[in-house]
Motif scaffolding. Structure first.
Motif: not given
Length: 151
Positions: A110-117, A122-123
């Motif tokens: 239901t949620s995701y910790n946005e980050r750049t690989s 961009l994830l």
């Protein structure tokens, strides 16, 4: 997402064939000029999928802390793996993906910790992490194709 999961399952079937085709000695061999071996790459894709999808979504992973330490980005083989470890990795190739697909269908993510690989992607969602995982697995298959030339 059905197509994405089909690609992931197919990728895992390809990796499983490598485990069947190569001997334990070949799986453990680190050719000159390489920092890892076939089995490390396969363990790495299992661990990476769990980190990308489950850790990124604040959900418990299916892999042990020991396995995380042994196969996460930045690690390298510290010794030969046993046949039992190969069998565990082979099992995890499929159980992790089956659970991911099931958990996705149940709405667990239901949620995701946005980050750049590390590669600059961009994830920002679980879906993007699952898609990126397929790309990541293809990179490691390419590395394995290079390693096999020297074993």
């Amino acid at each position: 997402m059905e197509t994405t999961f089909t690609i992931t399952r197919t990728s895992r079937e390809i990796y499983a064939k490598w485990l069947e085709k190569y001997s334990l000695e070949q799986l453990n061999k680190i050719p000159q000029g390489f920092s890892n071996n076939l089995i490390w790459n396969i363990g790495h894709i299992v661990v990476s999928q769990q980190l990308l999808v489950y850790a990124g979504s604040n959900q418990p992973m299916m892999v042990s802390e020991e396995m995380l330490a042994k196969y996460r980005r930045g690690s390298k083989p510290e010794g030969d793996v046993t046949q039992e470890e190969v069998n565990e990795i082979k099992n995890l190739l499929f159980t992790t993906i089956e659970k991911t697909e099931d958990d996705y269908k149940k709405g667990l993510f239901t949620s995701y910790n946005e980050r750049t690989s590390e590669l600059g992607f961009l994830l920002s969602s679980t879906e993007m992490a699952i898609d990126f995982n397929n790309y990541h697995e293809a990179i490691h298959l390419g590395i394995m194709m290079q390693i096999k030339k020297f074993i």
